[in-house]
Design an enzyme around this catalytic site. Sequence first.
Site, short mmCIF file in Angstrom:
data_model
loop_
_atom_site.label_atom_id
_atom_site.label_comp_id
_atom_site.label_asym_id
_atom_site.label_seq_id
_atom_site.Cartn_x
_atom_site.Cartn_y
_atom_site.Cartn_z
N ALA A 13 0.85 -1.19 0.00
CA ALA A 13 0.00 0.00 0.00
C ALA A 13 0.89 1.23 0.00
O ALA A 13 1.94 1.25 0.64
CB ALA A 13 -0.91 0.02 1.22
N ASP A 15 1.85 4.58 1.41
CA ASP A 15 1.65 5.29 2.67
C ASP A 15 1.59 6.79 2.43
O ASP A 15 2.50 7.37 1.83
CB ASP A 15 2.79 5.00 3.64
CG ASP A 15 2.71 3.62 4.26
OD1 ASP A 15 1.65 2.99 4.15
OD2 ASP A 15 3.71 3.19 4.87
N ASN A 187 0.75 -7.61 19.05
CA ASN A 187 1.08 -6.59 20.03
C ASN A 187 0.01 -6.63 21.12
O ASN A 187 -0.84 -7.53 21.15
CB ASN A 187 1.21 -5.21 19.38
CG ASN A 187 -0.09 -4.72 18.75
OD1 ASN A 187 -1.18 -5.20 19.07
ND2 ASN A 187 0.01 -3.74 17.87
N ARG A 227 8.34 -1.46 25.93
CA ARG A 227 8.73 -2.46 26.94
C ARG A 227 9.36 -3.69 26.33
O ARG A 227 9.66 -4.65 27.04
CB ARG A 227 7.51 -2.84 27.78
CG ARG A 227 7.00 -1.72 28.68
CD ARG A 227 5.80 -2.17 29.49
NE ARG A 227 4.65 -2.47 28.62
CZ ARG A 227 3.53 -3.05 29.04
NH1 ARG A 227 3.42 -3.42 30.31
NH2 ARG A 227 2.53 -3.27 28.20
N GLY A 255 6.51 -2.68 14.18
CA GLY A 255 6.11 -4.07 14.24
C GLY A 255 6.59 -4.85 13.03
O GLY A 255 6.99 -6.02 13.14
N ASP A 256 6.55 -4.21 11.87
CA ASP A 256 7.03 -4.87 10.65
C ASP A 256 8.54 -5.11 10.73
O ASP A 256 9.04 -6.16 10.31
CB ASP A 256 6.71 -4.02 9.42
CG ASP A 256 5.21 -3.83 9.25
OD1 ASP A 256 4.45 -4.70 9.68
OD2 ASP A 256 4.82 -2.79 8.70
#
Length: 312
Positions: A13, A15, A187, A227, A255-256
């Site tokens: 996609a 961005d 997550n 964390r 996360g990726d």
Amino acid sequence: MNSKPIAIMGVFAIDLAFRVNRLPVWGETVLGSEFRLGPGGKGSNQSVAAARLGAQVHFISKVGSDNFGDIARRTYKEEGVDTQFLFSSDSDTTGAAAIIIDEIKGENAIVITPGAANALTTDEIDLARTQIAGSAVFMTQLELPLPIVVHGLNTAHGLGVPTILNPAPACALDDTTLALCDYLTPNESEAEALTGRRVASLEDAESAAGQLLARGVRNVILTLGARGALVKTSSMTVHIEAFNAGPVIDTTGAGDAFNAGLAVALSEGMSLEDAARFGCVVAGISVTRHGTAPSMPRRAELEQYKQASYKK
């Protein structure tokens, strides 16, 4: 270092990222301080990140026959990502994502439309069976329609290839789907969606991870932002601290970055604990930069952090 490639199925996609001091409410317009356009989509970001970390990557997806699709193909050519199974649609537009970034905290809110990737078919996935079978791991996410995700996981599982599911964006999954996951990487909010348990502490994270193991997942790596991450298997529970590479500028794509690092490390034969530490380093560097795919670090950059971040 393992020479086997990584197979990644997901979404590309474009961005469109806006930096603002606060989110608008419905009916309101706010002035932004910056705008950036670049390649994105979870599967795409993970593919670029894994390639930059030295992996050979097969990316399975679909884009439109439009300018955004051209950007996708140009990006993969520059990054060295294999596009043999990047299909084109003449009737669907390439996906796009609107990203709102807090200009102070670097936190984000995202709306994504997968576009042509929603038209990826099971027959097209089956064309990549040989490449999936020869891969060290198969990784996917939940930006694609769930039946397509399940077919990809089923295919890899049936071929004996370890599977990684990054369950984002969050949605409920049945036990049959979870049983196809060798590694699950939610997550906090995704873990809550999967378990119904609020994840506000390490104890909550361990409890949620335990519930997911009980439902059939073989290894849970629950990412916890600043964390770090919690790794839980049937035989161990380990909390891994986040890696601080500098001031946080943009958490979009963290996360990726983590998932790509995890997949690459596992493909190279690292233990799960070390692979999660490696993922934390990759993510920690990515958040110090703008953008998603453009923020992903290259392998050489990680070497300077090696001694401080993880030990074999």
